[in-house]
Design a protein around this motif. Structure first.
Motif, short mmCIF file in Angstrom:
data_model
loop_
_atom_site.label_atom_id
_atom_site.label_comp_id
_atom_site.label_asym_id
_atom_site.label_seq_id
_atom_site.Cartn_x
_atom_site.Cartn_y
_atom_site.Cartn_z
N GLU A 154 0.85 -1.19 0.00
CA GLU A 154 0.00 0.00 0.00
C GLU A 154 0.88 1.24 0.00
O GLU A 154 2.07 1.16 0.28
N THR A 155 0.31 2.38 -0.33
CA THR A 155 1.06 3.62 -0.31
C THR A 155 1.33 4.03 1.14
O THR A 155 0.59 3.65 2.05
N LYS A 156 2.37 4.84 1.33
CA LYS A 156 2.71 5.26 2.69
C LYS A 156 1.61 6.16 3.29
O LYS A 156 1.38 6.14 4.51
N GLU A 157 0.90 6.90 2.42
CA GLU A 157 -0.17 7.76 2.91
C GLU A 157 -1.31 6.91 3.49
O GLU A 157 -1.83 7.21 4.59
N LYS A 158 -1.67 5.84 2.79
CA LYS A 158 -2.74 4.96 3.26
C LYS A 158 -2.30 4.20 4.52
O LYS A 158 -3.10 4.02 5.46
N VAL A 159 -1.05 3.78 4.56
CA VAL A 159 -0.53 3.07 5.73
C VAL A 159 -0.61 3.96 6.96
O VAL A 159 -1.04 3.53 8.04
N ARG A 160 -0.21 5.21 6.83
CA ARG A 160 -0.29 6.15 7.95
C ARG A 160 -1.74 6.33 8.41
O ARG A 160 -2.03 6.35 9.61
N GLU A 161 -2.63 6.44 7.46
CA GLU A 161 -4.04 6.64 7.78
C GLU A 161 -4.58 5.46 8.60
O GLU A 161 -5.31 5.64 9.58
N ILE A 162 -4.22 4.25 8.20
CA ILE A 162 -4.69 3.06 8.91
C ILE A 162 -4.11 2.98 10.31
O ILE A 162 -4.81 2.71 11.29
N LEU A 163 -2.81 3.23 10.43
CA LEU A 163 -2.14 3.07 11.72
C LEU A 163 -2.54 4.11 12.76
O LEU A 163 -2.38 3.90 13.96
N LYS A 164 -3.07 5.25 12.30
CA LYS A 164 -3.50 6.28 13.25
C LYS A 164 -4.62 5.81 14.15
O LYS A 164 -4.84 6.37 15.23
N THR A 165 -5.36 4.79 13.73
CA THR A 165 -6.52 4.31 14.50
C THR A 165 -6.19 3.07 15.34
O THR A 165 -7.09 2.47 15.92
N THR A 166 -4.91 2.69 15.41
CA THR A 166 -4.55 1.41 16.03
C THR A 166 -3.94 1.51 17.41
O THR A 166 -3.77 0.51 18.09
N GLY A 167 -3.54 2.72 17.83
CA GLY A 167 -2.85 2.85 19.11
C GLY A 167 -1.36 2.65 19.02
O GLY A 167 -0.65 2.79 20.02
#
Length: 314
Positions: free
Chosen positions: A39-52
């Protein structure tokens, strides 16, 4: 393994594939955990922001997001997320240990670039319009032209080193300090694995009397023998460079000189600065010039005349 499984589950829930980068089996000094994410780094950052996870304390270098992972008891592990929508070549680049680094040195000595996004023909730095040309993103094609077998699972560092040297294009001198630039030499001193490789190479006979990197001409000829349309790619690059050069001239000095033949360089700078406020954005100028050169010239001439009149240079 627990850290990888945790991160794997996060991406798996989001229907994103990820892969742990393999290391040499006997390597004991793992400084971090490398994971390839489709995945793109932008999408990866978006996903990880909700994980703690500690994404807010991460840094980014090209396609790699590096973040600390809390192991508990005050211990942190660095996790490097290598973000790429197309992972086939990237997984090959990270085949084991410092595989990508060593292949990079082999390719560099032969006028090529072994990068995380593919194999490229390095541009000639003496030619200002030239850019690198992507040759392939197919690992099997790379292995074939460079004379390598399919990489095995490297059980020891020596297995990796012997594999790297198994191609006729790979020579011991390519990995020694004198063969690279000062930046790489400085980095190599901080890499224990590279230091071990260089010490190991001291016991390998050096049979090459000529230890010179390929010229761009040699690399170009090699690329043309093994890949199609290299000459056409360079022709297209030169045409695009000349096109942008013409556009810059029309929306700048060339048009001003048509109106004021004796204009000075300092006056040109002043006029161009004022012209910019009346001209389309740079990306629009390119589209306009390709669509209708006469209209582009008319717009540039009008802007130049207004700027010239403003500064009473007529």
């Amino acid at each position: 393994i627990g850290v990888y499984n945790h991160i794997y589950r996060i991406f798996n829930i989001n229907q994103i594939n990820c892969y742990a980068v393999p290391w040499v089996e006997t390597k004991n000094d793992h400084g971090d955990l490398d994971i390839i994410v489709n995945e793109t780094k932008e999408k990866v950052r978006e996903i990880l922001k909700t994980t703690g996870l500690m994404i807010e304390k991460s840094t980014t270098n090209d396609i790699v997001i590096s973040m600390p992972y809390d192991l508990g008891n005050g211990k942190l592990l660095q996790v490097d997320l290598i973000c790429t929508p197309d992972s086939n070549w990237t997984r090959f680049f990270y085949s084991g240990g410092d595989f990508g680094l060593y292949m990079g040195r082999v390719c560099s000595a032969n006028g090529l670039v072994f990068a995380t996004d593919g194999l490229r023909l390095r541009a000639d730095p003496k030619i200002n319009w030239m850019k690198d040309v992507t040759l392939t993103t197919d690992p099997s094609k790379y292995l074939s032209i460079m004379g390598y077998d399919i990489p095995p699972r490297f059980k020891t560092e020596e297995d990796l080193w012997k594999y790297v040297l198994s191609s006729n294009f790979s020579k011991p001198w390519m990995f020694k300090p004198h063969s690279t630039n000062s930046e790489n030499r400085s980095r190599d001193k901080q890499r224990p694995a590279v230091q071990r490789f260089q010490n190991w190479l001291k016991n390998i006979p050096e049979n090459d009397t000529i230890q010179e990197k390929w010229t761009h001409k040699q690399a170009f000829d090699f690329a043309c023998r093994n890949f199609d349309k290299i000459e056409q790619e360079y022709a297209d690059q030169q045409s695009e460079f000349n096109l942008h050069k013409d556009i810059n001239a029309i929306f700048g000095a060339a048009t001003i000189r048509k109106i004021l033949p004796n204009v000075t360089p300092e006056q040109i700078k002043i006029i161009i600065k004022d012209m910019q406020q009346m001209l389309p954005p740079k990306h629009k100028r390119f589209e306009l010039y390709k669509y209708n050169t006469d209209i582009a010239q008319e717009i540039a001439t009008t802007a130049a005349k207004i700027a010239i009149t403003k500064h009473q240079l007529v």
